[in-house]
Scaffold this motif. Structure first.
Motif, short mmCIF file in Angstrom:
data_model
loop_
_atom_site.label_atom_id
_atom_site.label_comp_id
_atom_site.label_asym_id
_atom_site.label_seq_id
_atom_site.Cartn_x
_atom_site.Cartn_y
_atom_site.Cartn_z
N MET A 53 0.85 -1.19 0.00
CA MET A 53 0.00 0.00 0.00
C MET A 53 0.88 1.23 0.00
O MET A 53 1.90 1.28 0.66
CB MET A 53 -0.91 0.00 1.23
N ASP A 54 0.49 2.25 -0.75
CA ASP A 54 1.37 3.40 -0.85
C ASP A 54 0.59 4.69 -1.03
O ASP A 54 0.90 5.50 -1.87
CB ASP A 54 2.38 3.22 -1.99
N HIS A 55 -0.45 4.89 -0.21
CA HIS A 55 -1.20 6.14 -0.26
C HIS A 55 -0.23 7.30 -0.10
O HIS A 55 0.63 7.31 0.76
CB HIS A 55 -2.24 6.18 0.85
N ARG B 185 -3.05 1.07 -1.77
CA ARG B 185 -2.59 -0.01 -2.64
C ARG B 185 -2.51 -1.31 -1.87
O ARG B 185 -1.77 -1.42 -0.89
CB ARG B 185 -1.22 0.33 -3.22
N ALA B 186 -3.30 -2.29 -2.27
CA ALA B 186 -3.27 -3.61 -1.64
C ALA B 186 -4.00 -4.60 -2.52
O ALA B 186 -4.85 -4.22 -3.34
CB ALA B 186 -3.90 -3.56 -0.25
N LYS B 187 -3.71 -5.87 -2.33
CA LYS B 187 -4.43 -6.93 -3.02
C LYS B 187 -5.74 -7.22 -2.28
O LYS B 187 -5.85 -7.01 -1.08
CB LYS B 187 -3.58 -8.20 -3.08
N THR B 188 -6.68 -7.75 -3.01
CA THR B 188 -7.98 -8.07 -2.42
C THR B 188 -7.84 -9.08 -1.29
O THR B 188 -8.60 -9.05 -0.32
CB THR B 188 -8.93 -8.62 -3.50
N THR B 189 -6.86 -9.96 -1.41
CA THR B 189 -6.69 -10.99 -0.38
C THR B 189 -5.95 -10.49 0.85
O THR B 189 -5.88 -11.22 1.86
CB THR B 189 -5.95 -12.20 -0.97
N ASP B 190 -5.39 -9.29 0.81
CA ASP B 190 -4.63 -8.76 1.95
C ASP B 190 -5.57 -8.06 2.94
O ASP B 190 -5.46 -6.85 3.18
CB ASP B 190 -3.56 -7.77 1.47
N ILE B 191 -6.46 -8.82 3.53
CA ILE B 191 -7.49 -8.24 4.40
C ILE B 191 -6.87 -7.62 5.65
O ILE B 191 -7.12 -6.45 5.98
CB ILE B 191 -8.53 -9.30 4.79
N ASP B 192 -6.06 -8.38 6.36
CA ASP B 192 -5.48 -7.87 7.60
C ASP B 192 -4.55 -6.70 7.35
O ASP B 192 -4.57 -5.70 8.09
CB ASP B 192 -4.73 -8.99 8.34
N ALA B 193 -3.73 -6.80 6.30
CA ALA B 193 -2.80 -5.70 6.00
C ALA B 193 -3.56 -4.42 5.66
O ALA B 193 -3.13 -3.31 6.02
CB ALA B 193 -1.89 -6.09 4.84
N THR B 194 -4.69 -4.55 5.00
CA THR B 194 -5.50 -3.39 4.66
C THR B 194 -6.14 -2.78 5.90
O THR B 194 -6.02 -1.58 6.16
CB THR B 194 -6.60 -3.77 3.65
N LEU B 195 -6.81 -3.61 6.68
CA LEU B 195 -7.55 -3.09 7.83
C LEU B 195 -6.63 -2.58 8.93
O LEU B 195 -7.03 -1.73 9.74
CB LEU B 195 -8.48 -4.18 8.39
N ASP B 196 -5.39 -3.09 8.97
CA ASP B 196 -4.45 -2.67 10.00
C ASP B 196 -3.51 -1.56 9.55
O ASP B 196 -2.67 -1.11 10.33
CB ASP B 196 -3.62 -3.87 10.48
N HIS B 197 -3.63 -1.15 8.30
CA HIS B 197 -2.74 -0.11 7.80
C HIS B 197 -3.01 1.21 8.52
O HIS B 197 -4.17 1.58 8.73
CB HIS B 197 -2.94 0.07 6.29
N PRO B 198 -1.97 1.95 8.91
CA PRO B 198 -2.18 3.19 9.67
C PRO B 198 -3.10 4.20 8.98
O PRO B 198 -3.87 4.89 9.64
CB PRO B 198 -0.76 3.75 9.83
#
Length: 271
Positions: A1-3, A130-143
Motif C-alpha cells: 500500500m502506498d497512499h 494499494r493492496a491486493k484483495t486478499t490482503d485483508i489484515d494488511a489493509t484493515l491494520d494499515h495506519p
C-alpha cells in the motif's frame, strides 16, 4: 500500500489486457488500449452478454451503496477492487446521502491507482490505498485506514468486481469469512461473483481470462459455491440473485439478452 506516493504510471503494461481497462471499455470509457479492446471483443464471442453484465454490475454497486446509506445509516465504506473511476463512484453515492460518509478504495492495479489518486481522492472523506484483495489484515491494520475509519461503527465492505479474480487458494470464501471476522457488529458485506450453469462456459471463460491477463484471474464458479461462502449468515432481501434483480430501481433496469453467465450476489449483515 502506498497512499500518498506519486502515480506509478511507469509500471503500467499496455500490452497485457487489464481487467480494469477491459471493464472501462465495456462501460464506454476511454481509459483503455488496443490490447484491452481486442480482449473485450474476443470475450464477447464466448459470452455475448458481457457488456450488459458489466453495466448491471456497476448499477448493483450503486444501488447497494444507496440502500446501505439511506436505509441502514452506513457512513463508512471499503471498496475492494473499484476499477477505473466512472461518472458515479461509491463516494459520490454515499456522500450524496451524507456528505460526511467516508470511503476507502483498495486496489493494486497501477492504472487504477494513478487515476484513482486524481479522480477518487478528491476530498477529505475519500482515501485510496494499494493492496491486493486478499490482503485483508494488511489493509484493515494499515495506519492510513485505522486513522481514517471509526472501528466501533458499522462498515460496508464491497466486493462487487473482484471475487472471480481470486484463485481457489486462498479463495473467495477466505476473503468473505476473514472480513466478516474483522468488521464490527452491524457491518455489511456486499459481493458478487461470475457464475454459469454451463460447465463449458465456465471453462472457456476462465481459460480465456487466465491466458489474457497473464493468470491474474481466478475462475467462473457455480451458484452453489457462492451459497457456501455465506452459509449461516443473514442476507438482506432478496438474498442471493442475479445482480440486476437485487432491488432494481424500476422495471426497465437492463437485463441480459443471453444467460450464459451472470453476476450473482447479495448483501450480508453481520451480527
Amino acid at each position: 500500500m502506498d497512499h500518498g506516493e506519486n502515480p506509478i504510471a511507469h509500471s503500467i503494461d499496455i500490452n497485457t489486457p487489464s481487467i480494469a481497462r477491459m471493464r472501462d471499455w465495456y462501460l464506454g470509457g476511454t481509459d483503455n488500449f488496443p490490447a484491452d479492446r481486442r480482449a473485450c471483443r474476443a470475450l464477447l464471442e464466448i459470452a455475448p452478454s458481457t457488456r450488459t453484465l458489466v453495466a448491471n454490475n456497476r448499477l448493483f454497486l450503486q444501488r447497494v451503496v444507496r440502500v446501505l446509506a439511506q436505509e441502514h445509516g452506513v457512513r463508512q465504506f471499503l471498496d475492494w477492487g473499484p476499477g477505473l473511476p466512472t461518472r458515479i463512484n461509491v463516494h459520490q453515492v454515499a456522500q450524496g446521502v451524507d456528505s460526511s460518509s467516508r470511503v476507502v478504495y483498495i486496489d493494486d492495479d497501477p492504472i487504477v491507482l494513478a487515476h484513482g489518486r486524481t479522480l477518487l481522492d478528491e476530498n477529505d472523506e475519500t482515501l485510496i490505498v494499494r493492496a491486493k484483495t486478499t490482503d485483508i489484515d494488511a489493509t484493515l491494520d494499515h495506519p492510513d485506514v485505522t486513522g481514517f475509519l471509526d472501528h466501533t461503527a458499522p462498515v460496508a465492505a464491497l466486493f462487487v468486481s473482484g471475487l472471480h479474480r481470486i484463485p481457489d487458494s486462498p479463495g473467495p470464501e477466505y476473503v468473505v469469512q476473514r472480513v466478516a471476522g474483522r468488521l464490527p457488529a452491524g457491518s455489511f458485506i456486499a459481493f458478487c461473483q461470475l457464475v454459469s450453469d454451463s460447465a463449458a462456459v465456465r471453462q472457456a471463460a476462465t481459460d480465456f481470462m487466465q491466458q489474457t491477463t497473464g493468470h491474474s484471474w481466478g475462475r467462473v464458479r457455480e451458484k452453489s459455491e457462492v451459497h457456501a461462502w455465506v452459509s449461516g449468515m443473514q442476507l438482506l432481501d432478496p438474498g442471493l440473485v442475479e445482480v440486476s434483480a437485487w432491488r432494481p430501481d424500476s422495471d426497465v433496469t437492463p437485463r441480459q439478452r443471453t444467460a450464459e453467465w451472470e453476476e450473482y450476489g447479495g448483501v450480508v449483515r453481520l451480527s
